[in-house]
Design an enzyme around this catalytic site. Structure first.
Site, short mmCIF file in Angstrom:
data_model
loop_
_atom_site.label_atom_id
_atom_site.label_comp_id
_atom_site.label_asym_id
_atom_site.label_seq_id
_atom_site.Cartn_x
_atom_site.Cartn_y
_atom_site.Cartn_z
N LYS A 54 0.81 -1.22 0.00
CA LYS A 54 0.00 0.00 0.00
C LYS A 54 0.84 1.27 0.00
CE LYS A 54 -4.35 -1.53 0.28
NZ LYS A 54 -5.45 -1.09 -0.59
N SER A 308 1.35 -9.93 0.28
CA SER A 308 0.99 -8.52 0.25
C SER A 308 1.06 -7.79 1.58
CB SER A 308 -0.42 -8.37 -0.31
OG SER A 308 -1.34 -9.12 0.46
#
Length: 505
Positions: A54, A308
């Protein structure tokens, strides 16, 4: 009008992320490759400073702000990973940041956001609640709202993951499996692959309880889910993005949904390879690849999975470990009924063979049969079938409970036994947001006319709490009870006729 994929790919090439984001390795996974029969590569986004991809989208979006916008400050809504990215990017650019997070956000993520100097406001039980509050704040304060996935600069920043994959891969990539929540990562990877490697398949992987892209595809447009399972909190959004959906319709080849147990098993796989504990959302893509391999749907060539995120509360690790063996098919949980007579227990144990027992619960009952709850170590689904066949040969009535939520979440942790008043009792499983006061809210909101005859709750550090509750029903008024439960506002399920309930409770 369809988004221009070539324009998105060009934006990805020009994205400004490396002031804040690291170029992460594409790591070969030898054991997984041998187990799955194809070359498997891990794109290690858990190695970012904020432990998630992110930061890429946040860095690129922040770099695009004009000086006047920076002076107004920024705000965002996030369950944690986007929040950390925005907070770090804001600190780098000297911009004030206010981050709205659900009350259920793991404390490790809240503390990480605050460590970058951002202000945090915990509002609501879900991302959608926090997002509504952030948008209202942006409206009256003038702060720039930075969306976690559904705006072009964020998408372009996250797409640098794909750029690095294709630059670092030693051979052509047959497929990329991508963790999917609101769609920022999968849409950006898909757009870049469509332009630079159109033969590469893009597979979106979602939890069964938060499959927003699957729902959007079925409806032809993004729709809000009525219920979101928060186990993989990093992808637990209610509605897929509008822009990301328009991109995904052009670039996503398939959607795969996986169970929480399968996700937990993938967390363990990644730990065994890297000695890193990733959050459930971080292992989602690997769970999807394993599911496709098992179903015969995975391509034969090199496959990449996105790892992730690694923002996981320590108190959640035990719950993930508990679910991993079931998810990997290395443990089975079953009930058994044997006669209360001499020799029956020995015959039952002999039917199990030399398999390792992980759990064994028994309570004497003053009738002709005993009920057992048993966990066994196994190596495959075929061994599970062999166990059940051996029990049948020994005249043991058994039920496989390995996939039963009530058994896994509650029954295996409960003591006690059957109630003498069970004939006037109804059993319900209730789910509520795991925030301070939620359990008390549930208990105090219950109508006083319903006497609680059974109760089990166990905190395992997730965004959702789970209660198993028994109620005595005066005059059999089940409809009245369900009306009372509906007024509380938490989802609930009737488990009265669940085989595990009938056997043990």
């Amino acid at each position: 009008m369809q988004p221009d994929l070539h324009d998105i790919a060009a934006r990805i090439d020009a994205a400004r992320v490396y002031e804040l984001a690291a170029r992460t390795p594409l790591q070969y996974a030898p054991k997984l490759s041998a187990d799955l029969g194809r070359n498997v590569w891990l794109k290690r986004e858990d190695l970012q400073d904020v432990f998630s991809f992110k930061i890429r989208g946040a860095a690129n979006r922040m770099s695009a702000l004009k000086d006047a916008e920076k002076a107004r400050g920024v705000c965002a809504a996030s369950a944690g990973n986007h929040a950390q990215g925005v907070a770090k990017a804001a600190a780098y650019h000297g911009v004030e940041a206010v981050i709205f997070m659900p009350v259920t956000t793991p404390s490790i993520k809240v503390a990480a956001v605050q460590s970058h100097g951002a202000k945090t406001r915990l509002i609501g039980d879900t991302y959608d609640d926090a997002c509504a509050a952030a948008l209202a704040y942006a409206e009256h304060s003038g702060a720039v709202f930075i969306h976690p996935f559904d705006e072009i600069d964020v998408i372009a920043g996250q797409g640098t993951v794909a750029k690095e994959i294709f630059e670092d891969a030693p051979r052509d990539i047959a497929a990329i499996y991508v963790c999917t929540g609101g769609g920022g990562l999968v849409s950006s990877i898909g757009a870049y692959a469509h332009v630079h490697s159109p033969a590469t398949r893009i597979i979106a992987v979602e939890p069964m309880g938060a499959a927003t892209l699957k729902a959007a595809r079925a409806a032809g447009h993004p729709v809000a889910l009525t219920h979101v399972d928060g186990f993989a909190d990093g992808v637990a959004v209610r509605t897929f993005g509008q822009l990301t959906f328009a991109i995904c319709e052009q670039v996503v080849d398939a959607c795969v949904t996986v169970s929480n147990d399968a996700i937990a098993a993938a967390v363990r796989d990644i730990f065994e390879l890297t000695r890193t504990v990733v959050e459930p959302a971080g292992a989602l893509a690997l769970a999807g690849l394993k599911r496709d391999v098992a179903d015969g749907n995975a391509p034969d060539g090199d496959c990449v999975v996105t790892v992730s995120g690694a923002n996981v509360n320590f108190d959640r690790i035990g719950h993930v470990v508990e679910r991993a063996e079931l998810g990997a098919g290395e443990e089975m949980l079953f009930s058994a009924v044997i006669p209360e007579q001499r020799g029956a227990f020995r015959a039952f144990v002999e039917a199990l063979g030399n398999r390792a027992v992980t759990e064994f619960s028994y309570r004497y009952q003053a009738n002709s049969h005993a009920h057992l709850l048993v966990g066994l170590k196994i190596k495959s689904g075929s061994e599970r079938d062999a166990v059940m066949a051996a029990l049948r040969l020994a005249n043991v009535t058994a039920h496989d409970l390995s996939g039963d939520r009530l058994a896994k979440r509650h029954l295996r942790h409960m003591g006690g036994g059957r109630s003498d008043s069970a004939e006037d009792e109804a059993i319900y499983r209730v789910e509520f947001p795991e925030r301070p006061g939620a359990l008390g809210q549930f208990l105090t909101a219950l109508d006083a006319r319903w006497n609680i005859s059974l109760f089990h709750y166990r905190n395992h550090g997730a965004a959702e709490g789970h209660v198993l509750c028994g109620f005595q029903l005066p005059c059999g008024d089940k409809e009245g009870l369900e009306n009372s439960l509906s007024l509380i506002g938490f989802p609930f399920w009737d488990e009265t006729n669940n085989p595990a309930t009938q056997l043990f409770l």
